[in-house]
Design an enzyme around this catalytic site. Sequence first.
Site, PDB file in Angstrom:
ATOM      1  CD  GLU A  84      -2.129   1.411   2.908  1.00 31.88           C
ATOM      2  OE1 GLU A  84      -2.015   2.524   3.465  1.00 31.88           O
ATOM      3  OE2 GLU A  84      -2.626   0.410   3.470  1.00 31.88           O
ATOM      4  CD  GLU A 157       6.710   5.613   2.222  1.00 36.90           C
ATOM      5  OE1 GLU A 157       5.687   5.240   2.822  1.00 36.90           O
ATOM      6  OE2 GLU A 157       7.054   6.801   2.181  1.00 36.90           O
TER       7      GLU A 157
END
Length: 177
Positions: A84, A157
Amino acid sequence: MSTEATTPPSALGAGKKPLFVKEGGDIFIQKSSSGTDGIRTSVYKHFESNMRVVVCRVPSPIYTLNIYVPTAVTDDKGLPHTLEHLIFCGSKRYPARGYVDLLAAHNFSIGTNAWTANDHTCYTLDAASEDAVANVLPVFLDHVLNPLLREDQFVTEVYHYDVTGKEQGVVFSEMAA
């Protein structure tokens, strides 16, 4: 369900090759027995992935796009949540990090977002017009269908150690909270 030969101009990708083709005619879903109100729905099929996009024209001042992707897993390692986040770091056609959000902002959108459930991930866009959603859709779908998934993106991330030895990463921080 039959496939029409017409493709809306907003569904054209680079080089004017259609990314989507409309399937069948519009469906009208009545909201009341009077038949005077309802929702007009169209279905489009992505040429490369066979993903279907269902467009529901609901009277509203805000136009919303939700892309649901099945992400069922057999363990709890957080792979759908990781994916995601990595999707927003660039795609094959649009490798610049943040490009999809910059495009969304230029189309009167408050930006893109996503959330992950047990069996699916939903990527969202809210914008001020149907044209704005149509302008962002091909770029957003390229991010969802063709993410770069580079190691440097994973480090930023998902998980890394900072200079003090502290564990960091957006996904790590969200899951640790």
